[in-house]
Design a protein around this motif. Structure first.
Motif, PDB file in Angstrom:
ATOM      1  N   GLN A   1       0.807  -1.193   0.040  1.00  0.00           N
ATOM      2  CA  GLN A   1       0.003   0.019   0.208  1.00  0.00           C
ATOM      3  C   GLN A   1       1.072   1.142   0.147  1.00  0.00           C
ATOM      4  OE1 GLN A   1      -3.219   0.178   2.981  1.00  0.00           O
ATOM      5  NE2 GLN A   1      -4.037   2.190   1.888  1.00  0.00           N
ATOM      6  N   LEU A   2       0.841   2.176  -0.854  1.00  0.00           N
ATOM      7  CA  LEU A   2       1.293   3.242  -1.124  1.00  0.00           C
ATOM      8  C   LEU A   2       0.994   4.661  -0.233  1.00  0.00           C
ATOM      9  CD1 LEU A   2       2.020   3.193  -5.075  1.00  0.00           C
ATOM     10  CD2 LEU A   2       3.311   2.097  -3.247  1.00  0.00           C
ATOM     11  N   ASP A   3       1.721   5.411  -0.079  1.00  0.00           N
ATOM     12  CA  ASP A   3       1.250   6.552   0.916  1.00  0.00           C
ATOM     13  C   ASP A   3       0.153   7.340   0.123  1.00  0.00           C
ATOM     14  OD1 ASP A   3       3.423   6.205   2.722  1.00  0.00           O
ATOM     15  OD2 ASP A   3       4.812   7.466   1.603  1.00  0.00           O
ATOM     16  N   ASP A   4      -0.158   7.339  -1.078  1.00  0.00           N
ATOM     17  CA  ASP A   4      -1.151   8.126  -1.247  1.00  0.00           C
ATOM     18  C   ASP A   4      -2.456   7.209  -1.291  1.00  0.00           C
ATOM     19  OD1 ASP A   4      -1.005   6.413  -3.483  1.00  0.00           O
ATOM     20  OD2 ASP A   4      -0.567   7.959  -5.024  1.00  0.00           O
ATOM     21  N   GLY A   5      -2.679   6.075  -0.937  1.00  0.00           N
ATOM     22  CA  GLY A   5      -3.597   5.257  -0.768  1.00  0.00           C
ATOM     23  C   GLY A   5      -3.877   4.381  -1.853  1.00  0.00           C
ATOM     24  N   GLN A   6      -3.042   4.285  -2.957  1.00  0.00           N
ATOM     25  CA  GLN A   6      -2.919   3.241  -3.952  1.00  0.00           C
ATOM     26  C   GLN A   6      -2.360   2.015  -3.640  1.00  0.00           C
ATOM     27  OE1 GLN A   6      -1.307   4.750  -7.659  1.00  0.00           O
ATOM     28  NE2 GLN A   6      -2.469   7.065  -7.381  1.00  0.00           N
ATOM     29  N   LEU A   7      -2.483   1.083  -4.162  1.00  0.00           N
ATOM     30  CA  LEU A   7      -1.955  -0.443  -4.033  1.00  0.00           C
ATOM     31  C   LEU A   7      -1.042  -0.690  -5.166  1.00  0.00           C
ATOM     32  CD1 LEU A   7      -2.095  -2.601  -1.825  1.00  0.00           C
ATOM     33  CD2 LEU A   7      -3.410  -3.930  -3.545  1.00  0.00           C
ATOM     34  N   ALA A   8       0.119  -1.250  -4.895  1.00  0.00           N
ATOM     35  CA  ALA A   8       0.813  -1.678  -6.111  1.00  0.00           C
ATOM     36  C   ALA A   8       0.983  -3.016  -5.963  1.00  0.00           C
ATOM     37  CB  ALA A   8       2.323  -0.960  -5.846  1.00  0.00           C
ATOM     38  N   SER A   9       1.043  -3.832  -6.817  1.00  0.00           N
ATOM     39  CA  SER A   9       1.092  -5.263  -6.955  1.00  0.00           C
ATOM     40  C   SER A   9       2.154  -5.689  -8.014  1.00  0.00           C
ATOM     41  CB  SER A   9       0.005  -5.891  -7.280  1.00  0.00           C
ATOM     42  OG  SER A   9      -0.522  -5.666  -8.728  1.00  0.00           O
ATOM     43  N   GLY A  10       3.030  -6.689  -7.531  1.00  0.00           N
ATOM     44  CA  GLY A  10       4.339  -7.103  -8.590  1.00  0.00           C
ATOM     45  C   GLY A  10       3.920  -8.420  -9.085  1.00  0.00           C
ATOM     46  N   SER A  11       4.138  -8.672 -10.130  1.00  0.00           N
ATOM     47  CA  SER A  11       3.707 -10.012 -10.841  1.00  0.00           C
ATOM     48  C   SER A  11       4.868 -10.617 -11.551  1.00  0.00           C
ATOM     49  CB  SER A  11       2.443  -9.694 -11.653  1.00  0.00           C
ATOM     50  OG  SER A  11       2.944  -9.225 -12.621  1.00  0.00           O
ATOM     51  N   GLY A  12       4.391 -11.804 -11.715  1.00  0.00           N
ATOM     52  CA  GLY A  12       5.552 -13.213 -12.526  1.00  0.00           C
ATOM     53  C   GLY A  12       5.867 -12.468 -13.904  1.00  0.00           C
ATOM     54  N   ASP A  13       4.890 -11.687 -14.362  1.00  0.00           N
ATOM     55  CA  ASP A  13       5.400 -11.294 -15.600  1.00  0.00           C
ATOM     56  C   ASP A  13       6.362  -9.966 -15.866  1.00  0.00           C
ATOM     57  OD1 ASP A  13       3.847  -9.098 -15.107  1.00  0.00           O
ATOM     58  OD2 ASP A  13       2.440  -9.392 -16.718  1.00  0.00           O
ATOM     59  N   GLY A  14       6.903  -9.595 -14.506  1.00  0.00           N
ATOM     60  CA  GLY A  14       7.874  -8.481 -14.661  1.00  0.00           C
ATOM     61  C   GLY A  14       7.220  -7.254 -14.385  1.00  0.00           C
ATOM     62  N   THR A  15       6.224  -7.040 -14.302  1.00  0.00           N
ATOM     63  CA  THR A  15       5.255  -5.711 -14.329  1.00  0.00           C
ATOM     64  C   THR A  15       4.731  -5.281 -12.971  1.00  0.00           C
ATOM     65  OG1 THR A  15       2.902  -6.633 -14.704  1.00  0.00           O
ATOM     66  CG2 THR A  15       4.130  -5.892 -16.577  1.00  0.00           C
ATOM     67  N   ILE A  16       4.524  -4.146 -12.424  1.00  0.00           N
ATOM     68  CA  ILE A  16       3.861  -3.451 -11.502  1.00  0.00           C
ATOM     69  C   ILE A  16       2.774  -2.791 -11.681  1.00  0.00           C
ATOM     70  CG2 ILE A  16       4.080  -2.050  -9.439  1.00  0.00           C
ATOM     71  CD1 ILE A  16       7.076  -2.321  -9.854  1.00  0.00           C
ATOM     72  N   LYS A  17       1.556  -3.108 -11.115  1.00  0.00           N
ATOM     73  CA  LYS A  17       0.362  -2.483 -11.528  1.00  0.00           C
ATOM     74  C   LYS A  17       0.008  -1.668 -10.325  1.00  0.00           C
ATOM     75  CE  LYS A  17      -1.633  -5.792 -14.685  1.00  0.00           C
ATOM     76  NZ  LYS A  17      -1.324  -5.230 -15.775  1.00  0.00           N
ATOM     77  N   LEU A  18      -0.483  -0.471 -10.339  1.00  0.00           N
ATOM     78  CA  LEU A  18      -1.109   0.376  -9.554  1.00  0.00           C
ATOM     79  C   LEU A  18      -2.718   0.443  -9.470  1.00  0.00           C
ATOM     80  CD1 LEU A  18       1.372   3.342 -10.242  1.00  0.00           C
ATOM     81  CD2 LEU A  18       2.003   1.651  -8.463  1.00  0.00           C
ATOM     82  N   TRP A  19      -3.136   0.269  -8.346  1.00  0.00           N
ATOM     83  CA  TRP A  19      -4.589   0.100  -8.030  1.00  0.00           C
ATOM     84  C   TRP A  19      -5.099   1.302  -7.375  1.00  0.00           C
ATOM     85  CZ3 TRP A  19      -6.735  -4.050 -10.692  1.00  0.00           C
ATOM     86  CH2 TRP A  19      -5.386  -5.086 -11.140  1.00  0.00           C
ATOM     87  N   ASP A  20      -6.184   1.748  -7.788  1.00  0.00           N
ATOM     88  CA  ASP A  20      -7.015   2.759  -6.921  1.00  0.00           C
ATOM     89  C   ASP A  20      -8.009   2.067  -6.138  1.00  0.00           C
ATOM     90  OD1 ASP A  20      -9.176   4.361  -5.955  1.00  0.00           O
ATOM     91  OD2 ASP A  20      -8.688   5.758  -7.726  1.00  0.00           O
ATOM     92  N   LEU A  21      -7.894   2.102  -4.718  1.00  0.00           N
ATOM     93  CA  LEU A  21      -8.454   1.268  -3.860  1.00  0.00           C
ATOM     94  C   LEU A  21      -9.999   1.665  -3.585  1.00  0.00           C
ATOM     95  CD1 LEU A  21      -6.067   0.538  -1.154  1.00  0.00           C
ATOM     96  CD2 LEU A  21      -6.701  -1.098  -2.862  1.00  0.00           C
ATOM     97  N   ASP A  22     -10.149   2.862  -4.235  1.00  0.00           N
ATOM     98  CA  ASP A  22     -11.731   3.486  -3.927  1.00  0.00           C
ATOM     99  C   ASP A  22     -12.434   2.819  -5.047  1.00  0.00           C
ATOM    100  OD1 ASP A  22     -11.304   4.965  -1.832  1.00  0.00           O
ATOM    101  OD2 ASP A  22     -10.699   6.729  -3.062  1.00  0.00           O
ATOM    102  N   THR A  23     -11.757   2.438  -6.432  1.00  0.00           N
ATOM    103  CA  THR A  23     -12.643   2.046  -7.480  1.00  0.00           C
ATOM    104  C   THR A  23     -12.350   0.590  -7.732  1.00  0.00           C
ATOM    105  OG1 THR A  23     -10.949   2.765  -9.090  1.00  0.00           O
ATOM    106  CG2 THR A  23     -12.850   4.307  -8.692  1.00  0.00           C
ATOM    107  N   ASN A  24     -11.122   0.162  -7.308  1.00  0.00           N
ATOM    108  CA  ASN A  24     -10.751  -1.353  -7.544  1.00  0.00           C
ATOM    109  C   ASN A  24     -10.348  -1.393  -8.887  1.00  0.00           C
ATOM    110  OD1 ASN A  24     -11.344  -2.078  -4.820  1.00  0.00           O
ATOM    111  ND2 ASN A  24     -13.222  -2.561  -5.256  1.00  0.00           N
ATOM    112  N   ARG A  25      -9.775  -0.556  -9.515  1.00  0.00           N
ATOM    113  CA  ARG A  25      -9.445  -0.437 -11.021  1.00  0.00           C
ATOM    114  C   ARG A  25      -7.651  -0.254 -10.926  1.00  0.00           C
ATOM    115  NH1 ARG A  25     -12.767   3.099 -14.805  1.00  0.00           N
ATOM    116  NH2 ARG A  25     -11.795   1.676 -16.045  1.00  0.00           N
ATOM    117  N   CYS A  26      -7.357  -1.007 -12.159  1.00  0.00           N
ATOM    118  CA  CYS A  26      -5.664  -0.799 -12.324  1.00  0.00           C
ATOM    119  C   CYS A  26      -5.532   0.602 -12.908  1.00  0.00           C
ATOM    120  CB  CYS A  26      -5.258  -1.819 -13.170  1.00  0.00           C
ATOM    121  SG  CYS A  26      -3.536  -1.647 -13.681  1.00  0.00           S
ATOM    122  N   ILE A  27      -4.811   1.524 -12.572  1.00  0.00           N
ATOM    123  CA  ILE A  27      -4.729   2.782 -13.077  1.00  0.00           C
ATOM    124  C   ILE A  27      -3.505   3.048 -13.695  1.00  0.00           C
ATOM    125  CG2 ILE A  27      -6.313   4.040 -11.542  1.00  0.00           C
ATOM    126  CD1 ILE A  27      -3.998   4.773  -9.732  1.00  0.00           C
TER     127      ILE A  27
END
Length: 122
Positions: free
Chosen positions: A8-34
């Motif tokens: 969880q990031l300081d601005d309230g977003q969530l970062a996820s790291g995956s097996g394909d080498g990418t990091i996705k940033l997620w808006d927790l209010d909308t549950n969408r990848c931004i």
């Protein structure tokens, strides 16, 4: 691809790291990848946010990458956002001197609206 780590990031977003080498940033209010950050060729096994707001990640490809999440903000604005987000997450208020009012008022609306509840002025 499998998710290997989250942060969880300081601005309230969530970062996820995956097996394909990418990091996705997620808006927790909308549950969408931004945003999707690309750069690793192996699975991302750790993510951390630095005091200056940047994101650092480590990968099985034996690299560390740095990501500037706030490219349009000055270092002063980033420092203020990081400090206020910590107060926000801890449900604490903070009183800032008038010198910070000008910096706060130059923040994008998203940050002002989110953080105004923790800011007081002296």
């Amino acid at each position: 691809s499998w998710v290997h780590c989250i942060k969880q990031l300081d601005d309230g977003q969530l970062a996820s790291g995956s097996g394909d080498g990418t990091i996705k940033l997620w808006d927790l209010d909308t549950n969408r990848c931004i945003a999707t950050l690309k750069g690793h060729t192996g699975w991302v096994f750790c993510i951390t946010q630095l005091d200056d707001g940047r994101l650092a990640s480590g990968s099985s490809d034996k690299t560390i990458k740095m990501w500037d999440l706030y490219p349009d903000l000055s270092l002063e604005q980033i420092a203020l956002v990081v400090q206020l987000e910590r107060c926000y997450q801890g449900s604490n208020g903070v009183n800032l001197g008038d010198g910070w009012r000008d910096v706060f008022e130059t923040l994008p609306d998203y940050f002002q609206k989110r953080l105004q509840s923790v800011v007081g002025w002296y």
